[in-house]
Design an enzyme around this catalytic site. Structure first.
Site, PDB file in Angstrom:
ATOM      1  N   ASP A   1       7.263   5.985  12.359  1.00 51.79           N
ATOM      2  CA  ASP A   1       7.222   4.888  13.336  1.00 51.79           C
ATOM      3  C   ASP A   1       8.459   5.012  14.222  1.00 51.79           C
ATOM      4  O   ASP A   1       9.388   4.207  14.140  1.00 51.79           O
ATOM      5  CB  ASP A   1       7.185   3.545  12.607  1.00 51.79           C
TER       6      ASP A   1
ATOM      7  N   GLY B   1       5.569   8.465   1.243  1.00 55.27           N
ATOM      8  CA  GLY B   1       6.528   8.223   2.334  1.00 55.27           C
ATOM      9  C   GLY B   1       7.452   7.077   1.950  1.00 55.27           C
ATOM     10  O   GLY B   1       8.690   7.193   2.019  1.00 55.27           O
ATOM     11  N   HIS B   2       6.861   5.954   1.514  1.00 52.69           N
ATOM     12  CA  HIS B   2       7.674   4.817   1.055  1.00 52.69           C
ATOM     13  C   HIS B   2       8.543   5.234  -0.130  1.00 52.69           C
ATOM     14  O   HIS B   2       9.700   4.850  -0.241  1.00 52.69           O
ATOM     15  CB  HIS B   2       6.776   3.663   0.577  1.00 52.69           C
TER      16      HIS B   2
ATOM     17  N   ALA C   1       0.860  -1.190   0.000  1.00 50.39           N
ATOM     18  CA  ALA C   1       0.000   0.000   0.000  1.00 50.39           C
ATOM     19  C   ALA C   1       0.897   1.241   0.000  1.00 50.39           C
ATOM     20  O   ALA C   1       0.777   2.124   0.857  1.00 50.39           O
ATOM     21  CB  ALA C   1      -0.959  -0.010   1.195  1.00 50.39           C
TER      22      ALA C   1
ATOM     23  N   GLN D   1       2.743  -9.231  13.527  1.00 49.79           N
ATOM     24  CA  GLN D   1       2.828  -7.941  14.218  1.00 49.79           C
ATOM     25  C   GLN D   1       1.451  -7.307  14.432  1.00 49.79           C
ATOM     26  O   GLN D   1       1.362  -6.185  14.916  1.00 49.79           O
ATOM     27  CB  GLN D   1       3.769  -6.988  13.485  1.00 49.79           C
TER      28      GLN D   1
END
Ligand code: PAF
Length: 284
Positions: free
Chosen positions: A154, A37-38, A33, A62
């Site tokens: 994160d 950012g990625h 997805a 997770q």
């Protein structure tokens, strides 16, 4: 030509080839997805290494909430098209049984987090970081990257990955990459896709409050600042705070002063979508 690899065996062969040719491997682990950012992580990995490998794997171990796992967006065709465009060399997209045995899936991966997992995401999502360390350590062992790229959105995950590399004595260099935001200020996240247009607008209230309130660090204590942020976010339509923590940037433990580099981390529900964000505060 981008290569799409599903089997660990084939991935191992490719890595061996790269190593034989002394090619430096830049690695971006993802759950797909993909968003801008990625994209920023991948562009950096492409620019700084000879080959760039991106993994796309929605890691079941997770997720402590089954519904969250089911609802996690899966957009493989779109992801591969984007990765091809920005120069990624290999996409590693295994099925679950390629990565885990039945036993591994059903037992908690043991790791000494040195307290890093007892706060924030670790407290609210028990077992989450065990799953993250489990999959990232497996991927590192398979791909033997020279560098691996992680986003600062994160923040706690990044601190834990640094600890994992130190504790396990791995040779990989971890590259911390800044948060990428939408024009509204909303931190890019795959979860944003689950917001309605109106919620997406309202979710921008999270970063707006964080940036405005950060200016009170110094005149106000960390506890006062956390209370101010909680109240201001809860006043915004659609938003409900799960936690606001003001923590030391290294130990992730709550602070009582602004003497060390500090991070304000928040988790906020926008409708039923859980979003996280953070802002760094320099010592003062
Ligand atoms: O940040 C993520 O998307 C995931 O936690 C990661 C690092 C890909 C591990 O599954």
């Amino acid at each position: 030509m981008i290569k799409i690899v599903e089997s660990s065996e084939e991935m191992r062969r490719l890595v061996k080839g790269f190593k034989n040719e002394a090619k430096r491997i830049g690695f971006v682990p993802t759950m797909g997805a993909l968003h801008e950012g990625h994209q920023s992580l991948v562009e950096r990995a492409v620019a700084e290494n000879d080959v760039c490998v991106v993994s796309i794997f929605v890691n079941p171990t997770q997720f402590n909430n089954h519904e969250d796992l089911e609802k996690y967006p899966r957009t493989l065709t779109h992801d591969i098209a984007l990765l091809k465009e920005i120069g990624c060399s290999v996409v590693f997209a295994p099925q679950v049984d390629e990565m885990y045995s039945e036993t591994e899936i059903n037992s908690l991966f043991d790791f000494d987090f040195g307290g890093l997992d007892r706060v924030m995401e670790g407290k609210f999502r028990p077992g989450h970081f065990n799953g993250v360390v489990q999959i990232v350590s497996k991927l590192f062992a398979l791909l033997e990257p020279d560098r691996a790229y992680f986003g600062e959105k994160d923040f706690q995950q990044l601190a834990i990955i640094h600890r994992m590399v130190e504790v396990m004595g791995l040779k990989v260099e971890i590259v911390d990459c800044p948060i990428v935001r939408e024009t509204s200020g909303l931190a890019m996240s795959s979860r944003n896709e689950r917001l309605s247009a109106e919620q997406r607008q309202n979710a921008a209230g999270i970063s707006k409050v964080l940036f405005e309130c950060a200016t009170f660090a110094g005149p106000e204590s960390p506890q006062e600042l956390a209370a101010r942020i909680t109240e201001a976010i809860n006043k915004q339509p659609d938003l409900s705070v799960e936690y606001v923590e003001v923590v030391d940037a290294k130990s992730l433990q709550p602070v009582n002063s602004w003497a060390t580099p500090t991070v304000v981390c928040v988790a906020v529900f926008c409708g039923d979508v859980r979003l996280i964000d953070n802002v760094k505060i320099a010592p003062r």
